[in-house]
Design an enzyme around this catalytic site. Structure first.
Site, mmCIF file in Angstrom:
data_model
loop_
_atom_site.group_PDB
_atom_site.id
_atom_site.type_symbol
_atom_site.label_atom_id
_atom_site.label_comp_id
_atom_site.label_asym_id
_atom_site.label_seq_id
_atom_site.Cartn_x
_atom_site.Cartn_y
_atom_site.Cartn_z
ATOM 1 N N SER A 43 85.619 46.644 83.568
ATOM 2 C CA SER A 43 86.132 47.944 83.982
ATOM 3 C C SER A 43 86.738 48.601 82.743
ATOM 4 O O SER A 43 87.832 48.243 82.307
ATOM 5 C CB SER A 43 87.200 47.772 85.069
ATOM 6 O OG SER A 43 87.777 49.008 85.417
ATOM 7 N N HIS A 156 85.230 43.044 89.616
ATOM 8 C CA HIS A 156 85.512 41.652 89.260
ATOM 9 C C HIS A 156 85.072 40.666 90.336
ATOM 10 O O HIS A 156 85.313 39.466 90.213
ATOM 11 C CB HIS A 156 87.006 41.458 88.980
ATOM 12 C CG HIS A 156 87.474 42.168 87.757
ATOM 13 N ND1 HIS A 156 88.805 42.218 87.384
ATOM 14 C CD2 HIS A 156 86.797 42.845 86.799
ATOM 15 C CE1 HIS A 156 88.918 42.917 86.262
ATOM 16 N NE2 HIS A 156 87.724 43.310 85.894
ATOM 17 N N GLU A 165 92.389 44.397 91.521
ATOM 18 C CA GLU A 165 93.309 43.277 91.343
ATOM 19 C C GLU A 165 94.500 43.378 92.291
ATOM 20 O O GLU A 165 95.166 44.413 92.346
ATOM 21 C CB GLU A 165 93.855 43.232 89.910
ATOM 22 C CG GLU A 165 92.822 43.008 88.827
ATOM 23 C CD GLU A 165 93.469 42.945 87.449
ATOM 24 O OE1 GLU A 165 94.445 42.184 87.286
ATOM 25 O OE2 GLU A 165 93.017 43.663 86.549
ATOM 26 N N GLU A 206 88.400 36.885 87.076
ATOM 27 C CA GLU A 206 89.709 36.595 86.506
ATOM 28 C C GLU A 206 90.415 35.437 87.190
ATOM 29 O O GLU A 206 91.613 35.228 87.013
ATOM 30 C CB GLU A 206 90.573 37.861 86.514
ATOM 31 C CG GLU A 206 89.985 38.947 85.615
ATOM 32 C CD GLU A 206 90.875 40.165 85.470
ATOM 33 O OE1 GLU A 206 91.929 40.219 86.138
ATOM 34 O OE2 GLU A 206 90.521 41.061 84.686
ATOM 35 N N ASP A 243 96.319 46.608 90.823
ATOM 36 C CA ASP A 243 95.481 47.359 89.883
ATOM 37 C C ASP A 243 94.251 47.824 90.648
ATOM 38 O O ASP A 243 93.223 47.137 90.651
ATOM 39 C CB ASP A 243 95.077 46.494 88.692
ATOM 40 C CG ASP A 243 94.098 47.213 87.757
ATOM 41 O OD1 ASP A 243 93.900 48.442 87.923
ATOM 42 O OD2 ASP A 243 93.523 46.556 86.874
ATOM 43 N N GLU A 285 98.885 49.990 88.902
ATOM 44 C CA GLU A 285 98.159 50.358 87.676
ATOM 45 C C GLU A 285 96.865 51.083 88.035
ATOM 46 O O GLU A 285 96.171 50.679 88.969
ATOM 47 C CB GLU A 285 97.838 49.070 86.890
ATOM 48 C CG GLU A 285 96.916 49.246 85.708
ATOM 49 C CD GLU A 285 96.408 47.912 85.204
ATOM 50 O OE1 GLU A 285 95.309 47.876 84.625
ATOM 51 O OE2 GLU A 285 97.105 46.890 85.379
ATOM 52 N N ASP A 312 96.150 52.701 82.351
ATOM 53 C CA ASP A 312 95.267 51.854 81.551
ATOM 54 C C ASP A 312 94.043 52.651 81.107
ATOM 55 O O ASP A 312 93.937 53.058 79.956
ATOM 56 C CB ASP A 312 94.855 50.619 82.362
ATOM 57 C CG ASP A 312 93.809 49.767 81.652
ATOM 58 O OD1 ASP A 312 93.667 49.885 80.419
ATOM 59 O OD2 ASP A 312 93.130 48.963 82.325
ATOM 60 N N LYS A 337 95.863 46.620 75.591
ATOM 61 C CA LYS A 337 94.715 45.738 75.365
ATOM 62 C C LYS A 337 94.236 45.935 73.931
ATOM 63 O O LYS A 337 93.811 47.036 73.563
ATOM 64 C CB LYS A 337 93.577 46.064 76.329
ATOM 65 C CG LYS A 337 93.904 45.847 77.801
ATOM 66 C CD LYS A 337 92.771 46.356 78.670
ATOM 67 C CE LYS A 337 93.034 46.107 80.156
ATOM 68 N NZ LYS A 337 91.998 46.737 81.019
ATOM 69 N N HIS A 365 94.968 40.832 79.159
ATOM 70 C CA HIS A 365 93.683 40.215 78.839
ATOM 71 C C HIS A 365 92.546 41.169 79.219
ATOM 72 O O HIS A 365 92.784 42.315 79.610
ATOM 73 C CB HIS A 365 93.546 38.910 79.626
ATOM 74 C CG HIS A 365 93.522 39.125 81.118
ATOM 75 N ND1 HIS A 365 93.080 38.202 82.021
ATOM 76 C CD2 HIS A 365 93.895 40.197 81.883
ATOM 77 C CE1 HIS A 365 93.155 38.663 83.256
ATOM 78 N NE2 HIS A 365 93.665 39.880 83.195
ATOM 79 N N LYS A 388 99.612 40.354 81.688
ATOM 80 C CA LYS A 388 98.535 40.137 82.650
ATOM 81 C C LYS A 388 97.504 39.247 81.965
ATOM 82 O O LYS A 388 96.950 39.634 80.940
ATOM 83 C CB LYS A 388 97.855 41.460 83.013
ATOM 84 C CG LYS A 388 98.547 42.291 84.047
ATOM 85 C CD LYS A 388 97.754 43.571 84.323
ATOM 86 C CE LYS A 388 96.366 43.284 84.866
ATOM 87 N NZ LYS A 388 95.630 44.536 85.186
#
Length: 428
Positions: A43, A156, A165, A206, A243, A285, A312, A337, A365, A388
């Site tokens: 993503s 994910h 998430e 993840e 997220d 997020e 993000d 990141k 991450h 994270k």
């Protein structure tokens, strides 16, 4: 010059999804060596620094990184050979100059970041310091609160969940090691609850479970149940962070949820506000599409005094976009990141800019990870207080947690561990 860079090499390796990525080794004249492995995201924000892929359909479906590896071995190597590895900012400037494009598309951000990180590691080894102490100095001693991804959706996972998430935040623990225990015990309780309901316990990219739930809200209900079954108090001991990665389920001006609902900005804003009242949520997020600045601004104005609002995809660790978010008062925190921007120095600049605005930073991450634990040291070095790095399974995620355990051990009584969240309210 003992810290002089004497050799640079690179190799095409695999990340946690089995896709190629770049590993870089930097050796100094005095024999010190630094190795770095570059992660990759699924993503991604449209303004992220560019990962260079080969595009050869006969190898890895076009995802090979031989070109990036060759760029490290030739162009980037030539630029940094003979340079003092302890001059991180100067070396990163040379790497940026060698590429010459705004998004590092010529040589590849994956190639450039690999060199940048490996140089930092080599320099830390050369001066005999742990990476966190080398980067952050003598005052680097704050361990981060972990945000642990326990239910995966979106890009994910192969389920119907729109939100990417659902995380647990064991912020009520007295130390990092205890926070890790809180997280593990909640994760195991969640697995037992999924099994009790006849739901699968396979994990996503993840490491979080990827059940095919009827709605995104059901994931929050499951997590609260797991926290309680693990013997903890929701909100006080273990909270929830989300997220949504809303860009991934935004189309034609609306947001499509797992329940089948199609919401406009105002309806989604109301949904978040209702969930914050119903569940122990302390952080959201990417709650809106990366271009939906009005959504972020409205959310921060409405509930930013109660929870953390993190940007993000709209910021991509780039000071240019973070400055715009600060001007608009779009969020009160930023995700960090390294591979979104491409060098250690630029990443530090993003954290420093956020800090001047009174914003928090969350080191993160990527979904395509490696066993490299660089971000664990990085979070401690700059005292971000939050990290994270995935769930409580898959070794590429656990590697970061285990590194933080060692850092906590090294710091001993000097280690700091404190929650930025107090009873669900925002606090410094």
């Amino acid at each position: 010059m003992p810290n002089e860079i004497a050799h640079v090499d690179a190799l095409e390796i695999l990340d946690s999804r089995g896709n190629p990525t770049v590993e870089v080794e930097v050796a100094l004249r005095n024999g010190s060596v630094g190795v770095a492995r570059v992660p990759s995201g699924a993503s991604t924000g449209k303004n992220e620094a560019v990962e260079l892929r080969d595009g050869d359909p006969t190898r890895f479906g076009g995802l090979g990184v031989r070109k990036a590896v060759e760029n490290v071995r030739t162009i980037l190597s030539e630029r940094v050979l003979g340079e003092d590895a302890t001059k991180q900012a100067a070396i990163d400037a040379l790497l940026i100059e060698a590429d010459g494009t705004p998004g590092k598309s010529k040589l590849g951000a994956n190639a450039i970041l690999g060199v940048s990180m490996a140089v930092a590691r080599a320099a830390a080894n050369s001066v005999g310091l742990p990476l966190y102490a080398y980067l952050g100095g003598a005052t680097a001693r704050r361990l981060p609160i972990p945000m642990m991804n326990v239910i995966n959706g979106g890009k994910h996972a192969g389920n119907r969940l729109a939100f990417q998430e659902f995380m647990i935040v064991p912020h009520g623990a007295p130390s990092f090691s205890e926070a890790l225990r809180y997280g593990v015990e909640t994760f195991r309780a969640l697995k037992r609850e999924l099994e009790r309901r006849g739901l699968p316990t396979a994990v996503g990219d993840e490491g979080g479970f990827a059940p095919d739930l009827e709605s995104d809200e059901e994931a929050c209900e499951l997590i609260v149940e797991a926290i309680e079954r693990a013997g903890f108090t929701p909100g006080k001991d273990v909270a929830i962070a989300l997220d949504p990665a809303a860009s991934s389920f935004f189309s034609d001006g609306a947001y499509d949820l797992a329940s089948g609902e199609r919401l406009d900005r105002e309806a989604l804003l109301d949904l978040y506000a209702r969930w914050v009242k119903t569940y122990p949520i302390v952080s959201i997020e990417d709650g809106f599409d990366e271009a939906d600045w009005d959504g972020y601004v409205a959310q921060t104005a409405a509930i930013g005094d109660r929870i953390q609002i993190v940007g993000d995809d709209n910021y991509v660790t780039n000071p240019k976009f973070i400055a715009e978010g600060i001007r608009r008062k779009a969020t009160n925190a930023v995700l960090i990141k390294l591979n979104q921007i491409g060098t250690v120095t630029e990443t530090v600049a993003a954290i420093e800019l956020a800090r001047t605005a009174g914003w928090r930073s969350v080191v993160s991450h990527r979904s395509g990870e490696t066993e490299d634990s660089f971000i664990a040291d990085f979070a401690v070095a700059f005292g971000t207080g939050q990290i994270k790095t995935g769930s409580l399974s898959r070794s590429e995620r656990i590697a970061k947690y285990n590194r933080l355990l060692w850092i906590e051990r090294q710091l001993g009584t000097q280690a700091l561990f404190s929650s930025p969240f107090i009873a669900g309210d925002q606090a410094d």
